[in-house]
Scaffold this motif. Structure first.
Motif, mmCIF file in Angstrom:
data_model
loop_
_atom_site.group_PDB
_atom_site.id
_atom_site.type_symbol
_atom_site.label_atom_id
_atom_site.label_comp_id
_atom_site.label_asym_id
_atom_site.label_seq_id
_atom_site.Cartn_x
_atom_site.Cartn_y
_atom_site.Cartn_z
ATOM 1 N N VAL A 52 0.869 -1.207 0.054
ATOM 2 C CA VAL A 52 -0.119 -0.037 0.128
ATOM 3 C C VAL A 52 0.843 1.329 -0.164
ATOM 4 N N LEU A 53 0.545 2.121 -0.855
ATOM 5 C CA LEU A 53 1.034 3.482 -0.874
ATOM 6 C C LEU A 53 0.099 4.388 -0.522
ATOM 7 N N GLY A 54 0.303 5.065 0.492
ATOM 8 C CA GLY A 54 -0.946 6.201 1.017
ATOM 9 C C GLY A 54 -0.380 7.531 0.750
ATOM 10 N N PHE A 55 -1.242 8.398 0.281
ATOM 11 C CA PHE A 55 -1.050 9.606 -0.188
ATOM 12 C C PHE A 55 -1.644 10.879 0.842
ATOM 13 N N ASP A 56 -0.979 11.591 1.361
ATOM 14 C CA ASP A 56 -1.548 12.787 1.932
ATOM 15 C C ASP A 56 -0.900 13.994 1.958
ATOM 16 N N ILE A 57 -1.560 15.222 1.826
ATOM 17 C CA ILE A 57 -0.914 16.409 1.651
ATOM 18 C C ILE A 57 -0.262 17.102 2.996
ATOM 19 N N ASP A 58 -0.627 16.345 4.133
ATOM 20 C CA ASP A 58 0.050 16.903 5.506
ATOM 21 C C ASP A 58 1.298 16.104 5.664
ATOM 22 N N PRO A 59 2.463 16.769 5.507
ATOM 23 C CA PRO A 59 3.802 16.154 5.385
ATOM 24 C C PRO A 59 4.261 15.745 6.876
ATOM 25 N N HIS A 60 3.594 16.359 7.968
ATOM 26 C CA HIS A 60 3.881 15.886 9.366
ATOM 27 C C HIS A 60 3.107 14.730 9.726
ATOM 28 N N LYS A 61 1.922 14.334 9.117
ATOM 29 C CA LYS A 61 0.972 13.183 8.930
ATOM 30 C C LYS A 61 2.017 11.979 8.156
ATOM 31 N N VAL A 62 2.562 12.475 7.004
ATOM 32 C CA VAL A 62 3.185 11.344 6.279
ATOM 33 C C VAL A 62 4.516 11.299 7.048
ATOM 34 N N ALA A 63 5.144 11.751 7.602
ATOM 35 C CA ALA A 63 6.463 11.570 8.493
ATOM 36 C C ALA A 63 5.902 10.879 9.622
ATOM 37 N N THR A 64 4.955 11.192 10.340
ATOM 38 C CA THR A 64 4.823 10.214 11.718
ATOM 39 C C THR A 64 4.223 8.699 11.173
ATOM 40 N N LEU A 65 3.501 8.709 10.047
ATOM 41 C CA LEU A 65 3.192 7.361 9.620
ATOM 42 C C LEU A 65 4.411 6.509 9.279
ATOM 43 N N ASN A 66 5.326 7.201 8.404
ATOM 44 C CA ASN A 66 6.372 6.257 7.958
ATOM 45 C C ASN A 66 7.275 6.111 9.124
ATOM 46 N N LYS A 67 7.278 6.572 10.486
ATOM 47 C CA LYS A 67 8.086 6.281 11.493
ATOM 48 C C LYS A 67 7.387 5.256 12.056
ATOM 49 N N GLY A 68 6.238 4.868 11.826
ATOM 50 C CA GLY A 68 5.496 3.687 12.366
ATOM 51 C C GLY A 68 4.563 4.099 13.416
ATOM 52 N N ARG A 69 4.203 5.426 13.536
ATOM 53 C CA ARG A 69 3.499 6.105 14.378
ATOM 54 C C ARG A 69 2.003 6.238 13.876
ATOM 55 N N SER A 70 0.829 5.847 14.542
ATOM 56 C CA SER A 70 -0.567 6.168 14.127
ATOM 57 C C SER A 70 -0.820 7.588 14.245
ATOM 58 N N ILE A 71 -1.672 8.150 13.637
ATOM 59 C CA ILE A 71 -2.271 9.669 13.944
ATOM 60 C C ILE A 71 -3.605 9.599 14.158
ATOM 61 N N ILE A 72 -4.446 8.352 14.466
ATOM 62 C CA ILE A 72 -5.813 8.214 14.830
ATOM 63 C C ILE A 72 -5.817 7.124 15.906
ATOM 64 N N LYS A 73 -6.709 7.426 16.680
ATOM 65 C CA LYS A 73 -7.003 6.339 17.854
ATOM 66 C C LYS A 73 -7.246 4.931 17.311
ATOM 67 N N ASN A 74 -8.134 4.859 16.330
ATOM 68 C CA ASN A 74 -8.879 3.254 16.007
ATOM 69 C C ASN A 74 -7.769 2.521 15.251
ATOM 70 N N VAL A 75 -6.467 2.965 15.075
ATOM 71 C CA VAL A 75 -5.263 2.286 14.291
ATOM 72 C C VAL A 75 -4.231 2.467 15.370
ATOM 73 N N PRO A 76 -3.878 1.401 16.123
ATOM 74 C CA PRO A 76 -2.883 1.521 17.066
ATOM 75 C C PRO A 76 -1.587 1.705 16.673
ATOM 76 N N HIS A 77 -0.723 2.305 17.390
ATOM 77 C CA HIS A 77 0.804 2.469 16.980
ATOM 78 C C HIS A 77 1.292 1.204 16.402
ATOM 79 N N ALA A 78 1.087 0.053 17.220
ATOM 80 C CA ALA A 78 1.649 -1.338 16.918
ATOM 81 C C ALA A 78 1.380 -1.540 15.405
ATOM 82 N N GLN A 79 0.127 -1.391 15.063
ATOM 83 C CA GLN A 79 -0.195 -1.972 13.583
ATOM 84 C C GLN A 79 0.543 -1.088 12.601
ATOM 85 N N VAL A 80 0.462 0.125 12.759
ATOM 86 C CA VAL A 80 1.256 0.863 11.944
ATOM 87 C C VAL A 80 2.750 0.483 11.931
#
Length: 92
Positions: A52-80
């Motif tokens: 999966v390649l996810g696209f988003d316009i928010d660079p902070h969100k993209v950086a956070t997700l690529n570090k393996g951290r979630s940005i929403i509650k119902n998707v835990p950090h461990a899953q990301v």
């Protein structure tokens, strides 16, 4: 009439081809927007073994997700983290 027949044949071949690609996990899925709809959708595709390649316009969100951290509650950090470490998910 010949054009219609040709188009139908191409569509039928494409459907079979896509089924084979999906079954062999030889598909790259793009998800536009990685918020409350997009991130859980990306998780489901990645959990099924698809890349999966996810696209988003928010660079902070993209950086956070690529570090393996979630940005929403119902998707835990461990899953990301698992998605990113498996190589099945990246954001841009």
């Amino acid at each position: 009439m010949e054009v219609t027949s040709s188009i139908r044949h191409d569509l039928e071949f494409s459907t079979v081809d896509w089924q084979k690609k999906i079954e062999s996990n030889d598909v790259l899925v793009g998800v536009l927007g990685l918020g409350y709809v997009g991130l859980p959708l990306a998780r489901e595709f990645a959990t099924c073994g698809l890349e999966v390649l996810g696209f988003d316009i928010d660079p902070h969100k993209v950086a956070t997700l690529n570090k393996g951290r979630s940005i929403i509650k119902n998707v835990p950090h461990a899953q990301v983290k698992t998605m990113v470490q498996s190589g099945r998910f990246s954001a841009t």
